[in-house]
Design a protein around this motif. Structure first.
Motif, PDB file in Angstrom:
ATOM      1  N   LEU B  10       0.463  -1.412  -0.010  1.00 49.35           N
ATOM      2  CA  LEU B  10       0.007   0.000  -0.079  1.00 49.35           C
ATOM      3  C   LEU B  10       1.003   1.206  -0.066  1.00 49.35           C
ATOM      4  CD1 LEU B  10      -3.563   0.982   0.640  1.00 49.35           C
ATOM      5  CD2 LEU B  10      -2.355   1.054   3.165  1.00 49.35           C
ATOM      6  N   CYS B  11       1.841   0.833   0.393  1.00 49.79           N
ATOM      7  CA  CYS B  11       2.396   2.487   0.840  1.00 49.79           C
ATOM      8  C   CYS B  11       3.870   2.313  -0.448  1.00 49.79           C
ATOM      9  CB  CYS B  11       3.598   2.012   2.099  1.00 49.79           C
ATOM     10  SG  CYS B  11       2.969   2.469   3.691  1.00 49.79           S
ATOM     11  N   SER B  12       4.352   1.313  -1.037  1.00 54.06           N
ATOM     12  CA  SER B  12       4.495   1.468  -1.792  1.00 54.06           C
ATOM     13  C   SER B  12       4.104   2.095  -2.737  1.00 54.06           C
ATOM     14  CB  SER B  12       5.454   0.135  -2.186  1.00 54.06           C
ATOM     15  OG  SER B  12       5.264  -0.220  -3.640  1.00 54.06           O
ATOM     16  N   ILE B  19       4.510  10.603  -6.775  1.00 52.34           N
ATOM     17  CA  ILE B  19       5.339  11.119  -8.194  1.00 52.34           C
ATOM     18  C   ILE B  19       5.027  10.602  -9.219  1.00 52.34           C
ATOM     19  CG2 ILE B  19       7.775   9.732  -9.393  1.00 52.34           C
ATOM     20  CD1 ILE B  19       7.686  10.604  -6.581  1.00 52.34           C
ATOM     21  N   TYR B  20       4.113   9.489  -9.353  1.00 52.68           N
ATOM     22  CA  TYR B  20       2.930  10.677 -11.253  1.00 52.68           C
ATOM     23  C   TYR B  20       2.304  11.085 -10.926  1.00 52.68           C
ATOM     24  CZ  TYR B  20       4.676   4.842 -11.899  1.00 52.68           C
ATOM     25  OH  TYR B  20       5.194   4.095 -12.525  1.00 52.68           O
ATOM     26  N   ILE B 146       8.746  -0.997   7.552  1.00 54.66           N
ATOM     27  CA  ILE B 146       7.077  -0.774   6.014  1.00 54.66           C
ATOM     28  C   ILE B 146       7.432   0.042   5.025  1.00 54.66           C
ATOM     29  CG2 ILE B 146       5.108  -1.219   6.507  1.00 54.66           C
ATOM     30  CD1 ILE B 146       5.011  -2.151   8.489  1.00 54.66           C
ATOM     31  N   VAL B 147       7.899   1.152   6.601  1.00 48.98           N
ATOM     32  CA  VAL B 147       7.862   2.727   5.636  1.00 48.98           C
ATOM     33  C   VAL B 147       9.021   3.508   5.900  1.00 48.98           C
ATOM     34  CG1 VAL B 147       6.656   5.250   4.962  1.00 48.98           C
ATOM     35  CG2 VAL B 147       5.184   2.498   6.362  1.00 48.98           C
ATOM     36  N   GLY B 148       9.351   3.616   4.609  1.00 51.67           N
ATOM     37  CA  GLY B 148      11.019   4.246   5.528  1.00 51.67           C
ATOM     38  C   GLY B 148      11.011   5.948   5.511  1.00 51.67           C
ATOM     39  N   SER B 149      11.854   6.513   5.429  1.00 50.51           N
ATOM     40  CA  SER B 149      12.416   8.098   5.725  1.00 50.51           C
ATOM     41  C   SER B 149      11.918   8.134   4.423  1.00 50.51           C
ATOM     42  CB  SER B 149      13.316   8.737   6.186  1.00 50.51           C
ATOM     43  OG  SER B 149      13.486   7.868   7.253  1.00 50.51           O
ATOM     44  N   PRO B 150      12.130   8.338   3.394  1.00 48.41           N
ATOM     45  CA  PRO B 150      12.180   8.521   1.871  1.00 48.41           C
ATOM     46  C   PRO B 150      10.756   8.810   1.824  1.00 48.41           C
ATOM     47  CG  PRO B 150      14.315   7.068   2.367  1.00 48.41           C
ATOM     48  CD  PRO B 150      13.764   7.136   3.121  1.00 48.41           C
ATOM     49  N   GLU B 151       9.946   7.884   1.939  1.00 48.96           N
ATOM     50  CA  GLU B 151       8.648   7.839   1.540  1.00 48.96           C
ATOM     51  C   GLU B 151       7.911   8.596   2.311  1.00 48.96           C
ATOM     52  OE1 GLU B 151      10.860   4.709   1.917  1.00 48.96           O
ATOM     53  OE2 GLU B 151       9.161   3.074   0.906  1.00 48.96           O
ATOM     54  N   LEU B 152       8.319   8.274   3.191  1.00 53.11           N
ATOM     55  CA  LEU B 152       7.348   9.334   4.535  1.00 53.11           C
ATOM     56  C   LEU B 152       7.810  10.813   3.542  1.00 53.11           C
ATOM     57  CD1 LEU B 152       5.927   9.984   7.013  1.00 53.11           C
ATOM     58  CD2 LEU B 152       7.917  10.404   7.762  1.00 53.11           C
ATOM     59  N   VAL B 153       9.471  11.212   3.446  1.00 56.41           N
ATOM     60  CA  VAL B 153       9.314  12.838   2.828  1.00 56.41           C
ATOM     61  C   VAL B 153       8.406  13.034   1.371  1.00 56.41           C
ATOM     62  CG1 VAL B 153      10.879  13.978   2.070  1.00 56.41           C
ATOM     63  CG2 VAL B 153      11.608  12.884   3.732  1.00 56.41           C
ATOM     64  N   ILE B 154       8.679  12.299   0.521  1.00 52.17           N
ATOM     65  CA  ILE B 154       7.588  11.757  -0.663  1.00 52.17           C
ATOM     66  C   ILE B 154       6.534  12.445  -0.139  1.00 52.17           C
ATOM     67  CG2 ILE B 154       7.414  10.669  -2.531  1.00 52.17           C
ATOM     68  CD1 ILE B 154       9.673   9.431  -2.573  1.00 52.17           C
ATOM     69  N   LEU B 155       6.030  11.367   0.539  1.00 50.10           N
ATOM     70  CA  LEU B 155       4.372  11.406   0.843  1.00 50.10           C
ATOM     71  C   LEU B 155       3.910  12.679   0.810  1.00 50.10           C
ATOM     72  CD1 LEU B 155       3.247   8.562   2.089  1.00 50.10           C
ATOM     73  CD2 LEU B 155       2.420   9.240  -0.834  1.00 50.10           C
ATOM     74  N   ILE B 212      10.518  18.468  -8.617  1.00 51.32           N
ATOM     75  CA  ILE B 212      11.218  17.798  -7.106  1.00 51.32           C
ATOM     76  C   ILE B 212      10.474  16.573  -8.104  1.00 51.32           C
ATOM     77  CG2 ILE B 212       8.746  18.109  -5.249  1.00 51.32           C
ATOM     78  CD1 ILE B 212       8.424  21.112  -6.018  1.00 51.32           C
ATOM     79  N   GLY B 213      10.123  15.678  -8.285  1.00 48.69           N
ATOM     80  CA  GLY B 213       9.418  14.590  -8.651  1.00 48.69           C
ATOM     81  C   GLY B 213      10.754  13.849  -9.486  1.00 48.69           C
ATOM     82  N   GLY B 214      11.339  14.567 -10.200  1.00 46.32           N
ATOM     83  CA  GLY B 214      12.983  13.572 -10.186  1.00 46.32           C
ATOM     84  C   GLY B 214      13.905  13.920  -9.390  1.00 46.32           C
ATOM     85  N   VAL B 215      13.769  14.869  -8.492  1.00 42.54           N
ATOM     86  CA  VAL B 215      14.890  14.608  -6.977  1.00 42.54           C
ATOM     87  C   VAL B 215      13.829  14.113  -6.024  1.00 42.54           C
ATOM     88  CG1 VAL B 215      15.637  16.001  -5.392  1.00 42.54           C
ATOM     89  CG2 VAL B 215      15.480  17.271  -7.449  1.00 42.54           C
ATOM     90  N   LEU B 216      13.155  13.980  -5.776  1.00 43.62           N
ATOM     91  CA  LEU B 216      12.837  12.674  -4.839  1.00 43.62           C
ATOM     92  C   LEU B 216      12.930  11.212  -5.308  1.00 43.62           C
ATOM     93  CD1 LEU B 216       9.408  14.686  -3.577  1.00 43.62           C
ATOM     94  CD2 LEU B 216      11.298  13.827  -2.174  1.00 43.62           C
ATOM     95  N   VAL B 217      12.696  10.764  -6.441  1.00 44.83           N
ATOM     96  CA  VAL B 217      13.026   9.901  -7.550  1.00 44.83           C
ATOM     97  C   VAL B 217      14.321   9.119  -7.408  1.00 44.83           C
ATOM     98  CG1 VAL B 217      12.540   8.686  -8.991  1.00 44.83           C
ATOM     99  CG2 VAL B 217      10.778  10.105  -8.483  1.00 44.83           C
ATOM    100  N   GLY B 218      14.914   9.859  -7.193  1.00 46.14           N
ATOM    101  CA  GLY B 218      16.166   9.943  -7.604  1.00 46.14           C
ATOM    102  C   GLY B 218      17.485  10.199  -6.685  1.00 46.14           C
ATOM    103  N   SER B 219      16.955  10.487  -5.429  1.00 46.86           N
ATOM    104  CA  SER B 219      17.407   9.675  -3.878  1.00 46.86           C
ATOM    105  C   SER B 219      16.291   8.220  -3.160  1.00 46.86           C
ATOM    106  CB  SER B 219      17.219  10.700  -3.079  1.00 46.86           C
ATOM    107  OG  SER B 219      16.439  11.602  -2.779  1.00 46.86           O
ATOM    108  N   TYR B 220      15.548   8.377  -3.431  1.00 47.30           N
ATOM    109  CA  TYR B 220      14.689   7.233  -3.561  1.00 47.30           C
ATOM    110  C   TYR B 220      15.597   5.653  -3.879  1.00 47.30           C
ATOM    111  CZ  TYR B 220      10.248   4.363  -2.131  1.00 47.30           C
ATOM    112  OH  TYR B 220       9.554   3.395  -2.404  1.00 47.30           O
ATOM    113  N   ILE B 221      15.587   6.068  -5.146  1.00 43.82           N
ATOM    114  CA  ILE B 221      15.747   4.621  -6.439  1.00 43.82           C
ATOM    115  C   ILE B 221      17.611   4.846  -6.310  1.00 43.82           C
ATOM    116  CG2 ILE B 221      15.447   3.841  -8.520  1.00 43.82           C
ATOM    117  CD1 ILE B 221      12.873   4.455  -8.224  1.00 43.82           C
ATOM    118  N   GLY B 222      18.076   6.024  -5.628  1.00 44.50           N
ATOM    119  CA  GLY B 222      19.276   5.707  -5.816  1.00 44.50           C
ATOM    120  C   GLY B 222      20.440   5.547  -7.354  1.00 44.50           C
TER     121      GLY B 222
END
Lengths: 262, 302, 407
Positions: B10-12, B19-20, B146-155, B212-222
């Motif tokens: 659900l979180c993922s 992001i979408y 279950i929910v990491g910090s990056p996920e929280l920041v993205i949401l 913003i999406g790009g920065v978030l995804v970049g640091s989320y996926i690596g």
């Protein structure tokens, strides 16, 4: 005179708005019938319901093609309705702009010809004969509306009045028994309008076609129509001969509004 | 049923959906105003991610650290994305206003190819490692599996951005001008709205959201490469169409529906086929509701 | 002076724009930043000059619009029309091209013949997509899927059941067409813009299925040992086989041109064009929209299927990487560059776009960049393509005479 088109209690709603409210109309063989009314009276919506662009909310649209069985055409697709023998033109011209004038008319022959993909590739005797006939018929129609010289021009290069006549020729190419013209004189000058009147009468007389036309300019239809229906706010408010319509107080009020009171 | 797994999916799904949504908004806003599918929008997102990567890489090397990198990288990425967005509109779309519908669309596809290959040639065809710019918060530790910090920041960032965008469109002058242009461009112009400026602003907003999406995804996926914009762009566009293109809340809903569908399909069926599910969903919804979930059917005037 | 200022501004703007991507390169592993200042200089110079060209070109385009009938353009068109319509000239041109095509494999090496075969495959693909996009006006961004479906049809039928090339060729085409109809059905009611995303999705789905259905399509590793086209069981050396495939492809192109040309000038082709021009007027004239759309998709897909069969016979090995969005984009740019609806234009564009990168190796890296740029520029400055579709002239003289006789 047999009835060709019979509309009974036609109703069209858009959401909560009733654009056409229980309107009835008849066109008989060989008649020129006009549907008039002020702007926004619901004439074009009525037309779109009859020609299948919209599916009416209620009522019946019946066609009685000469020599064929009666059909109820509510909700049929526009191309099916055209094939039963009713063809239309559009108020805001809808030609095929990047095709030639002749080709525009040839498109009208589509539903009366049968060449399929294989036939088109092999181009056998029958295909060639059909193609020749299509070209000849289309050309004759262009002659009839006075556009023969412009056959090779692109449709979007034609002057406005000629585009309107081309639309009529294209509709006639589908071999209709009833021609539906949506404000054919819109945007024309008095001279062009006069010529158009003559053309419409000639089409009726020579082509064995009946005509239903929409106009909001009342003077124009008085000369050529056999009968007239008048709409206002989606309702039919009068019908009769031009003479009767001219003297009908309701029509005068609808049309001239305050001018009469003034 | 494994509830922890369900919550994880659900979180993922929500993260993906957010992001979408950030990117879908760019598509839908531009479409709303000039009825153009800005195919190159995914590339703007990719460029945003690349600029952020370059800035953060350089800053790290020159000894900066911590949150200052994240803020600077995001800011510069947003500025550049906006600049690319405006330039794209000026070159590839503005000369085509009033041309047949297919022309700007093909121009957009061309622009997308061009930008992809521009980045490929200017930087590298390989994947680059993207630094983890989002720090791990201590208070998140108990549920980090279950929910990491990056996920929280993205949401959180996505939600805040949406609120900001809503306020902007509903309550500011430029927002009003945008809505007017969307309704009727000619009338808007007649009443004194500078339509060209409105269009530029729309591109700026869309591009900034994408960055913003790009920065978030970049640091989320690596990691990122020149091609990341294509698939995400296609997905975000799918989301916009799902929700009803041109409709802003629709884009967000469509994005969340799409994100959740993908996450659950990947988790319960097969990750290889998640794209098939995404497009299958699109076709299904378009068959049932051709104008999308929130879209209004447009009756063409005859 | 004004334009100088403008150009300086444009140059500065692009120097700013390209700065992080073209100038800076970060190597995080070594902890180095590479500064490529020369690139910035080049960007400045190039865009300074380009901005003049751009303004001049836009101005010229604006003037053309204002004049409506541009004399200069008329003249060129006149020449082009003479080239393609005057039977004396074009018969000579066709004869010369045919002779060149026949001599070609005996002059050039196998390697070059192989590339030519590939280029000719793209000619067929371009002509096929031209039906869907150019004539019927239906955008298809997943065209490569049909190509892949044709290729895999032959690969599977051949490697699993040993069916031969000639038997599979029409099957590949028909399977392609079948999928064209399958794709067509759900999107019949969709507006033009939505077609873009649904067809794109279809293309991606096809590739994903090829990639992941290991049991049938052998996944990413692909299918090998596919038979080359045979000729009544004749044993052929590799070189002979290459030449044979080449001639086969030449015939295929001729066949395609013949069929597409005939269809274009027929009741069916006119219906496609009418659909492109105005859907509502089209149905009001009695044309069945669903049927016309489906036939356009199916017929376009049919050629892709045929081309796919030949492609897998030529390569003897296929994998999903030959069927990506990139290929769809290339075929689309062929159609756009050649001129929508124009057969000759598409042929020239396909040959140019496929052969150029092969022979100009330096250009190969910049190929997709150039394709993208070309698509944008063509749409802005020459949307009708290099060679605009020449409308057929109908011979009306007989009809006109009849009329004179009557009067």
């Amino acid at each position: 005179m047999s009835v060709l088109l019979e509309v009974k209690g036609l109703t069209m709603d858009f959401g909560g708005l009733r654009a056409v409210d229980s309107v009835g109309l008849e066109v008989r063989q060989g008649e020129i019938v006009a549907l008039i009314g002020p702007n926004g009276a619901g004439k074009t919506t009525f037309f779109n319901c009859v020609t299948g662009i919209y599916t009416p909310t209620g009522g019946d649209v019946l066609v009685h093609p000469p020599g064929k069985k009666t059909r109820r055409i509510n909700g049929l697709k526009p191309n099916v309705i055209t094939t039963t023998g009713m063809a239309r033109t559009f108020q805001n011209i809808r030609l095929f702009p990047n095709m030639t004038v002749l080709e525009n008319v040839m498109i009208g022959r589509h539903c009366r010809t049968t060449t399929n993909i294989i036939g088109a590739v092999l181009r056998g005797k029958r295909t060639r004969a059909q193609e020749r006939e299509t070209i000849e018929k289309s050309y004759r129609l262009l002659e009839k509306v006075g556009l023969a010289e412009l056959a090779g021009e692109f449709a979007n290069n034609l002057p406005y009045g000629a585009q309107r006549r081309l639309e009529i020729a294209r509709a006639m190419a589908t071999d209709p028994f009833l021609l539906l013209l949506d404000e054919p004189a819109a945007g024309m000058n008095p001279q062009e309008t006069h010529e158009l009147d003559a053309l419409i009468v000639r089409i009726r007389n020579e082509g064995n076609m009946s005509i239903l036309l929409i106009e909001h300019d009342m003077k124009l239809v008085m000369n050529i129509s056999d009968r007239i229906y008048v709409m206002e706010y989606g309702k039919e408010i009068a019908k009769g001969t031009p003479q009767e319509i001219r003297n009908n107080p309701k029509v005068i009020e609808a049309y001239l509004g305050e001018e009469v009171h003034a | 049923m494994d509830w922890a797994y369900f919550v994880e999916l659900l979180c993922s799904g929500l993260v993906r959906g957010s992001i979408y949504a950030l990117i879908a908004l760019g598509y839908t806003m531009v479409y709303g105003i000039i009825q153009l599918i800005n195919f190159a929008h995914g590339e703007i997102y990719m460029i945003g991610a690349f600029v952020a990567l370059i800035v953060s890489g350089a800053l790290t090397i020159y000894g900066f650290s911590g949150v200052s990198i994240l803020v600077l990288a995001a800011l510069i990425a947003a500025v550049y994305a906006a600049a690319y967005g405006i330039t794209l509109e000026r070159i590839a779309y503005r000369p085509l206003r009033g041309a047949p519908r297919l022309s700007p669309l093909i121009s957009a596809i061309g622009a997308s190819l061009f930008l992809q290959n521009y980045v490929l040639l200017a930087q590298t065809p390989d994947f680059l490692p993207f630094p983890a710019l989002i720090p791990d918060f201590e208070f998140m530790e108990p549920i980090a599996h279950i929910v990491g910090s990056p996920e929280l920041v993205i949401l959180v960032v996505t939600t805040l951005t949406m609120i900001g965008l809503t306020v902007l469109i509903k309550h500011t002058k430029i927002g009003k001008a945008m809505r007017a242009t969307q309704q009727d461009m000619i009338m808007a112009r007649l009443t004194g709205v500078n339509v060209d400026r409105v269009i530029s602003v729309t591109f700026v907003i869309g591009s900034v959201l994408a960055a913003i999406g790009g920065v978030l995804v970049g640091s989320y996926i690596g990691q990122i490469n020149f091609y990341i914009g294509f698939m995400v762009g296609v997905k975000a566009f799918t989301a916009a169409v799902l929700g009803g293109i041109g409709n802003i809340p629709g884009a967000v809903i469509g994005a969340l529906v799409l994100g959740l569908t993908e996450a659950f399909a990947a988790g319960y069926v097969s990750s290889a086929y998640e794209d098939v599910f995404a497009f299958g969903l699109l076709v299904l919804i378009l068959i049932v509701r051709p104008a999308g979930i929130l879209g209004k059917a447009v009756k063409q005037k005859v | 002076m004004q334009s100088f200022k403008k150009s300086v501004f444009v140059a500065l703007w692009f120097m700013f724009l390209t700065f992080p991507l073209l100038v800076v390169r970060v190597n995080t592993l070594k902890g180095e930043v590479e500064w490529r200042w020369m690139n910035m200089l080049w960007v400045g110079i190039v865009f300074f000059i380009l901005s003049y060209v751009w303004r001049a070109a836009l101005e010229r385009k604006g003037q053309k619009k204002a004049n409506n009938l541009d004399e200069d353009g008329e003249e060129i068109l006149g020449f082009r029309q003479r080239l393609f319509q005057d039977p004396v000239i074009y018969r000579k041109v066709i004869a010369a091209v045919l002779i060149a095509a026949v001599i070609f494999p005996f002059v050039f090496s196998s390697y070059q013949i192989n590339i030519m075969v590939l280029a000719l495959i793209f000619v067929v693909l371009g002509l096929g997509l031209n039906i869907t996009v150019g004539l019927a006006g239906l955008l298809d961004l997943g065209y490569v899927a049909f190509f892949g479906i044709g290729a895999y049809s032959y690969a599977l039928l051949n490697t699993l059941y040993g069916w031969n090339f000639w038997f599979c060729l029409p099957i590949g085409g028909l399977v392609g067409a079948l999928f064209g109809v399958l794709l067509g059905f759900p999107i019949l009611r969709l507006r033009g813009d939505y077609l873009a995303i649904v067809t794109l999705g279809f293309g991606s789905i096809a590739k994903i299925v090829f990639e992941n259905w290991d049991g049938l399509f052998k996944g990413a590793s692909g299918i090998a040992n596919i038979e080359r086209p045979g000729f009544f069981g004749l044993e052929m050396s590799l070189e002979q086989s290459t030449i044979y495939t080449y001639f086969l492809m030449v015939l295929m192109v001729i066949f395609t041109v013949f069929v597409v040309n005939r269809l274009k000038d027929s009741r069916i082709g006119r219906a496609w064009m009418a659909l492109r021009e105005d859907e509502i007027a089209c149905v009001a004239m009695g044309i069945d929209m669903a049927r016309t759309k489906l036939s356009a998709y199916a017929f376009g897909a049919f050629w892709a299927g045929l081309a796919g069969v030949i492609f897998s016979a030529r390569n003897t090995y296929i994998n999903p990487n030959s069927f990506t969005f990139m290929e769809s984009a290339i075929v689309l740019s062929i159609v756009v560059l050649g001129g929508m609806g124009s057969i000759i234009g598409v042929i020239i564009a396909a040959l140019a776009l496929i052969l150029m990168p092969e022979y100009l190796r330096a250009f190969a890296d910049y190929r997709m960049l150039a394709f993208g740029g070309i698509m944008v520029l063509m749409m802005i400055f020459r949307p009708q393509g290099l060679i605009s579709d020449v409308r057929r002239k109908y011979d009306l003289s007989a009809l006109q005479k009849k009329k004179e006789a009557k009067t």
